[in-house]
Design a protein around this motif. Sequence first.
Motif, PDB file in Angstrom:
ATOM      1  N   SER A  23     -21.804   3.360   3.171  1.00  0.00           N
ATOM      2  CA  SER A  23     -22.065   3.527   4.105  1.00  0.00           C
ATOM      3  C   SER A  23     -21.933   5.006   4.784  1.00  0.00           C
ATOM      4  O   SER A  23     -22.832   5.859   5.446  1.00  0.00           O
ATOM      5  CB  SER A  23     -21.192   2.844   5.139  1.00  0.00           C
ATOM      6  N   GLU A  24     -20.855   5.865   3.959  1.00  0.00           N
ATOM      7  CA  GLU A  24     -20.687   7.357   4.238  1.00  0.00           C
ATOM      8  C   GLU A  24     -21.964   8.016   3.640  1.00  0.00           C
ATOM      9  O   GLU A  24     -22.341   8.925   4.424  1.00  0.00           O
ATOM     10  CB  GLU A  24     -19.534   7.772   3.512  1.00  0.00           C
ATOM     11  N   ALA A  27     -24.807   7.244   6.070  1.00  0.00           N
ATOM     12  CA  ALA A  27     -24.592   8.056   7.358  1.00  0.00           C
ATOM     13  C   ALA A  27     -25.028   9.618   7.290  1.00  0.00           C
ATOM     14  O   ALA A  27     -25.452  10.338   8.241  1.00  0.00           O
ATOM     15  CB  ALA A  27     -23.194   7.916   7.860  1.00  0.00           C
ATOM     16  N   THR A  31     -27.854  11.630   9.356  1.00  0.00           N
ATOM     17  CA  THR A  31     -27.538  12.776   9.965  1.00  0.00           C
ATOM     18  C   THR A  31     -28.599  13.944   9.635  1.00  0.00           C
ATOM     19  O   THR A  31     -29.123  14.916  10.519  1.00  0.00           O
ATOM     20  CB  THR A  31     -26.260  13.305   9.722  1.00  0.00           C
TER      21      THR A  31
END
Length: 117
Positions: A23-24, A27, A31
């Motif tokens: 997930s990081e 993300a 971005t």
Amino acid sequence: MTDKITDQPEVDPEDLHFVMSHSEAVARELTRLRALVNERDALRAKLEAAVGAMTPSGDTKAAYMGKFSFPITLYHPKLGEETRRVSVPWTCIKEIMAMIHARASRAKIKGEADDTR
């Protein structure tokens, strides 16, 4: 492939597992992609403004008429020398804009294939 009831794309469980377990990273990538989209939109807006500034119209005529001039020196044997400023006619400004537009449309885009066969 889409779900026939909801008309939404089907999610591969393996893809969903990858997204959930990273997930990081996902993300960060989202971005980065959003920033690229924003940059693209800003560049598109600048390009549209530049094209508009170089396209003859009522707006550009109002903006540019009287802004360009050149000096001309006149000489009279009895009255002497006099320098006047002569405005560039709108027709000349339009011709210059057309030449700029034509040259820009022929310009190669970086990374574009050369089609001069």
